[in-house]
Design a protein around this motif. Structure first.
Motif, PDB file in Angstrom:
ATOM      1  N   GLY A 157      -5.749  -2.875  18.831  1.00  0.00           N
ATOM      2  CA  GLY A 157      -5.794  -1.513  19.337  1.00  0.00           C
ATOM      3  C   GLY A 157      -4.691  -0.645  18.781  1.00  0.00           C
ATOM      4  N   SER A 158      -3.679  -1.263  18.181  1.00  0.00           N
ATOM      5  CA  SER A 158      -2.541  -0.503  17.657  1.00  0.00           C
ATOM      6  C   SER A 158      -2.447  -0.571  16.132  1.00  0.00           C
ATOM      7  CB  SER A 158      -1.236  -1.034  18.263  1.00  0.00           C
ATOM      8  OG  SER A 158      -1.077  -2.414  17.984  1.00  0.00           O
ATOM      9  N   THR A 159      -3.524  -1.027  15.468  1.00  0.00           N
ATOM     10  CA  THR A 159      -3.511  -1.064  14.010  1.00  0.00           C
ATOM     11  C   THR A 159      -3.288   0.348  13.479  1.00  0.00           C
ATOM     12  OG1 THR A 159      -4.977  -2.972  13.908  1.00  0.00           O
ATOM     13  CG2 THR A 159      -4.829  -1.614  11.938  1.00  0.00           C
ATOM     14  N   GLY A 160      -2.242   0.528  12.690  1.00  0.00           N
ATOM     15  CA  GLY A 160      -1.868   1.866  12.241  1.00  0.00           C
ATOM     16  C   GLY A 160      -2.167   2.114  10.773  1.00  0.00           C
ATOM     17  N   LEU A 161      -2.088   3.394  10.412  1.00  0.00           N
ATOM     18  CA  LEU A 161      -2.250   3.831   9.030  1.00  0.00           C
ATOM     19  C   LEU A 161      -1.021   4.637   8.634  1.00  0.00           C
ATOM     20  CD1 LEU A 161      -5.922   5.129   9.324  1.00  0.00           C
ATOM     21  CD2 LEU A 161      -5.221   2.944   8.338  1.00  0.00           C
ATOM     22  N   TYR A 162      -0.744   4.691   7.366  1.00  0.00           N
ATOM     23  CA  TYR A 162       0.341   5.523   6.876  1.00  0.00           C
ATOM     24  C   TYR A 162      -0.168   6.952   6.695  1.00  0.00           C
ATOM     25  CZ  TYR A 162       2.923   1.224   6.186  1.00  0.00           C
ATOM     26  OH  TYR A 162       3.574   0.026   6.402  1.00  0.00           O
ATOM     27  N   GLY A 163       0.363   7.864   7.511  1.00  0.00           N
ATOM     28  CA  GLY A 163      -0.166   9.216   7.582  1.00  0.00           C
ATOM     29  C   GLY A 163      -0.122   9.989   6.288  1.00  0.00           C
ATOM     30  N   ARG A 164       0.866   9.741   5.439  1.00  0.00           N
ATOM     31  CA  ARG A 164       1.004  10.512   4.207  1.00  0.00           C
ATOM     32  C   ARG A 164       0.165   9.964   3.059  1.00  0.00           C
ATOM     33  NH1 ARG A 164       7.363  12.396   3.722  1.00  0.00           N
ATOM     34  NH2 ARG A 164       7.463  13.441   5.752  1.00  0.00           N
ATOM     35  N   LEU A 165      -0.436   8.786   3.274  1.00  0.00           N
ATOM     36  CA  LEU A 165      -1.340   8.223   2.267  1.00  0.00           C
ATOM     37  C   LEU A 165      -2.769   8.637   2.580  1.00  0.00           C
ATOM     38  CD1 LEU A 165      -0.003   4.559   1.874  1.00  0.00           C
ATOM     39  CD2 LEU A 165       0.636   6.604   0.578  1.00  0.00           C
ATOM     40  N   THR A 166      -3.588   8.742   1.560  1.00  0.00           N
ATOM     41  CA  THR A 166      -5.003   9.036   1.774  1.00  0.00           C
ATOM     42  C   THR A 166      -5.698   7.793   2.339  1.00  0.00           C
ATOM     43  OG1 THR A 166      -5.716   8.305  -0.423  1.00  0.00           O
ATOM     44  CG2 THR A 166      -4.969  10.607  -0.195  1.00  0.00           C
ATOM     45  N   ALA A 167      -6.934   7.982   2.771  1.00  0.00           N
ATOM     46  CA  ALA A 167      -7.710   6.856   3.290  1.00  0.00           C
ATOM     47  C   ALA A 167      -7.798   5.743   2.252  1.00  0.00           C
ATOM     48  CB  ALA A 167      -9.103   7.325   3.686  1.00  0.00           C
ATOM     49  N   ARG A 168      -8.125   6.107   1.025  1.00  0.00           N
ATOM     50  CA  ARG A 168      -8.248   5.080  -0.018  1.00  0.00           C
ATOM     51  C   ARG A 168      -6.903   4.456  -0.350  1.00  0.00           C
ATOM     52  NH1 ARG A 168     -12.711   4.053  -3.859  1.00  0.00           N
ATOM     53  NH2 ARG A 168     -11.923   2.461  -5.269  1.00  0.00           N
ATOM     54  N   GLU A 169      -5.844   5.248  -0.409  1.00  0.00           N
ATOM     55  CA  GLU A 169      -4.524   4.703  -0.710  1.00  0.00           C
ATOM     56  C   GLU A 169      -4.076   3.701   0.347  1.00  0.00           C
ATOM     57  OE1 GLU A 169      -2.596   8.486  -3.181  1.00  0.00           O
ATOM     58  OE2 GLU A 169      -2.341   8.320  -0.997  1.00  0.00           O
ATOM     59  N   ASN A 170      -4.393   3.973   1.621  1.00  0.00           N
ATOM     60  CA  ASN A 170      -4.068   3.030   2.685  1.00  0.00           C
ATOM     61  C   ASN A 170      -4.739   1.680   2.439  1.00  0.00           C
ATOM     62  OD1 ASN A 170      -2.506   3.735   5.328  1.00  0.00           O
ATOM     63  ND2 ASN A 170      -3.492   5.658   4.738  1.00  0.00           N
ATOM     64  N   ILE A 171      -6.011   1.708   2.129  1.00  0.00           N
ATOM     65  CA  ILE A 171      -6.760   0.469   1.958  1.00  0.00           C
ATOM     66  C   ILE A 171      -6.295  -0.273   0.710  1.00  0.00           C
ATOM     67  CG2 ILE A 171      -9.079  -0.494   1.625  1.00  0.00           C
ATOM     68  CD1 ILE A 171     -10.034   2.051   3.227  1.00  0.00           C
ATOM     69  N   GLU A 172      -6.049   0.480  -0.357  1.00  0.00           N
ATOM     70  CA  GLU A 172      -5.550  -0.151  -1.582  1.00  0.00           C
ATOM     71  C   GLU A 172      -4.185  -0.797  -1.360  1.00  0.00           C
ATOM     72  OE1 GLU A 172      -5.661   3.067  -4.336  1.00  0.00           O
ATOM     73  OE2 GLU A 172      -7.720   2.639  -4.981  1.00  0.00           O
ATOM     74  N   TYR A 173      -3.345  -0.154  -0.573  1.00  0.00           N
ATOM     75  CA  TYR A 173      -2.014  -0.696  -0.287  1.00  0.00           C
ATOM     76  C   TYR A 173      -2.120  -2.055   0.393  1.00  0.00           C
ATOM     77  CZ  TYR A 173       2.515  -1.280   2.020  1.00  0.00           C
ATOM     78  OH  TYR A 173       3.698  -1.790   2.471  1.00  0.00           O
ATOM     79  N   PHE A 174      -2.972  -2.151   1.410  1.00  0.00           N
ATOM     80  CA  PHE A 174      -3.097  -3.423   2.118  1.00  0.00           C
ATOM     81  C   PHE A 174      -3.805  -4.469   1.267  1.00  0.00           C
ATOM     82  CE2 PHE A 174      -2.098  -0.591   5.620  1.00  0.00           C
ATOM     83  CZ  PHE A 174      -1.163  -1.357   6.300  1.00  0.00           C
ATOM     84  N   GLY A 175      -4.697  -4.029   0.387  1.00  0.00           N
ATOM     85  CA  GLY A 175      -5.306  -4.967  -0.544  1.00  0.00           C
ATOM     86  C   GLY A 175      -4.283  -5.578  -1.488  1.00  0.00           C
ATOM     87  N   ARG A 176      -3.345  -4.751  -1.967  1.00  0.00           N
ATOM     88  CA  ARG A 176      -2.292  -5.269  -2.846  1.00  0.00           C
ATOM     89  C   ARG A 176      -1.373  -6.230  -2.097  1.00  0.00           C
ATOM     90  NH1 ARG A 176      -2.512   0.120  -4.866  1.00  0.00           N
ATOM     91  NH2 ARG A 176      -0.734   0.741  -3.550  1.00  0.00           N
ATOM     92  N   LEU A 177      -1.121  -5.954  -0.797  1.00  0.00           N
ATOM     93  CA  LEU A 177      -0.318  -6.890  -0.005  1.00  0.00           C
ATOM     94  C   LEU A 177      -0.981  -8.265   0.070  1.00  0.00           C
ATOM     95  CD1 LEU A 177       0.954  -4.766   3.043  1.00  0.00           C
ATOM     96  CD2 LEU A 177       2.230  -5.464   1.017  1.00  0.00           C
ATOM     97  N   HIS A 178      -2.296  -8.289   0.026  1.00  0.00           N
ATOM     98  CA  HIS A 178      -3.033  -9.557   0.050  1.00  0.00           C
ATOM     99  C   HIS A 178      -3.150 -10.177  -1.342  1.00  0.00           C
ATOM    100  CE1 HIS A 178      -4.326  -9.986   4.218  1.00  0.00           C
ATOM    101  NE2 HIS A 178      -4.562  -8.692   4.264  1.00  0.00           N
ATOM    102  N   GLY A 179      -2.529  -9.560  -2.339  1.00  0.00           N
ATOM    103  CA  GLY A 179      -2.526 -10.132  -3.686  1.00  0.00           C
ATOM    104  C   GLY A 179      -3.801  -9.915  -4.468  1.00  0.00           C
ATOM    105  N   MET A 180      -4.604  -8.930  -4.107  1.00  0.00           N
ATOM    106  CA  MET A 180      -5.858  -8.678  -4.811  1.00  0.00           C
ATOM    107  C   MET A 180      -5.588  -8.065  -6.177  1.00  0.00           C
ATOM    108  SD  MET A 180      -8.103  -7.181  -1.605  1.00  0.00           S
ATOM    109  CE  MET A 180      -9.670  -7.191  -2.497  1.00  0.00           C
ATOM    110  N   THR A 181      -6.364  -8.472  -7.176  1.00  0.00           N
ATOM    111  CA  THR A 181      -6.240  -7.903  -8.513  1.00  0.00           C
ATOM    112  C   THR A 181      -6.788  -6.477  -8.514  1.00  0.00           C
ATOM    113  OG1 THR A 181      -8.421  -8.667  -9.214  1.00  0.00           O
ATOM    114  CG2 THR A 181      -6.554 -10.180  -9.532  1.00  0.00           C
ATOM    115  N   PRO A 182      -6.349  -5.624  -9.432  1.00  0.00           N
ATOM    116  CA  PRO A 182      -6.848  -4.237  -9.477  1.00  0.00           C
ATOM    117  C   PRO A 182      -8.367  -4.151  -9.568  1.00  0.00           C
ATOM    118  CG  PRO A 182      -4.895  -4.447 -10.850  1.00  0.00           C
ATOM    119  CD  PRO A 182      -5.253  -5.833 -10.410  1.00  0.00           C
TER     120      PRO A 182
END
Length: 259
Positions: free
Chosen positions: A100-125
């Motif tokens: 219920g408290s999963t947050g997003l980084y307000g200054r990043l776009t929707a896509r940038e948020n998702i890409e950021y967490f994907g990179r944290l998981h070690g996903m290739t570009p």
């Protein structure tokens, strides 16, 4: 497959002047609040499990235990043969958890948020780009993909939060009240998303207070009351034990039957 047995978690009660306040909940005793006392259920491939219960029953604590955000005092959690309590890193790699408290980084776009967490998981570009395109199609997010998160509506933010939850293609998905506060159209998008994961054979657990969602999507239900599993089974069994063909009345019948 995820299987939970005899899960328990307690929290130390605050003291006033060195003394513990009088118990106001049946789970308060010996200076502890026993949020989860004995929870058990399982969810197989392609199944959707609805986690139900009154407010304060222990649902959110249970889901946080599954995600390894909390460590249980007793019990076991196994997923696809792995012991999640012994190997929490496995859990974080293979489980997608929306709290219920999963947050997003307000200054990043929707896509940038998702890409950021994907990179944290070690996903290739390349894999990350493919996955983002899939999720933006599935959750109907293209129209606000490049909009800052702090400018998104509640429904848009929730879709974005769910996309970041599953960007790494987890083998098990856990959602804590994903449709709370959403308008009808946004809620439908998320329910369709849950149905799509069922079709892919991914076990999915979600908590909700909306029994029409349970009736529409769930193969199995677990009802928690006062920190204990008081029902675990299919929809027909729920109606039978609850004494009513109406799902709401059956739920109330099971909860009220508990001492």
């Amino acid at each position: 497959m995820i299987e939970v047995r005899n899960l328990a978690k307690r929290f130390r009660l605050p003291t006033r002047g060195g003394r513990t306040p009088l118990a106001r909940d049946p789970r308060d005793h010996d200076g502890w609040f026993h949020a989860v006392r004995d929870v058990h259920f399982h969810c197989g491939p392609g199944e959707v499990l609805g986690l139900l219960g009154p407010n304060g029953a222990g649902k959110t604590t249970t889901l946080r235990l599954l995600s390894t955000a909390l460590k249980p005092d007793a019990g076991s959690i196994h997923a696809n043969g792995a012991d999640l309590l012994a190997d929490p890193l496995y859990a974080r790699r293979h489980i997608g958890f929306l709290s219920g408290s999963t947050g997003l980084y307000g200054r990043l776009t929707a896509r940038e948020n998702i890409e950021y967490f994907g990179r944290l998981h070690g996903m290739t570009p390349a894999r990350l780009q493919r996955r983002c395109d899939e999720l933006f199609d599935l959750l109907q997010m293209h129209q606000f993909a490049h909009k800052r998160a702090d400018q998104l509506s509640t429904g848009m933010k929730q879709r974005c939060s769910i996309a970041r939850t599953v960007v790494h293609e987890p083998q098990i998905v856990i959602l804590d009240e994903p449709t709370t506060g959403l308008d009808v159209m946004s809620a439908k998008v998320l329910l369709d998303f849950i149905a799509s994961y069922k079709a892919m054979g991914v076990p999915l657990i979600f908590s909700t207070h909306h029994l029409h969602e349970v009736e529409k999507l769930c193969d199995r239900v677990c009802i928690i009351n006062h920190g204990r599993t008081v029902f675990h089974g299919g929809m027909d069994q729920l109606r039978l034990q609850g004494g009513s063909a109406d799902l709401y009345d059956a739920f109330v019948g099971i909860v009220n039957r508990e001492p």
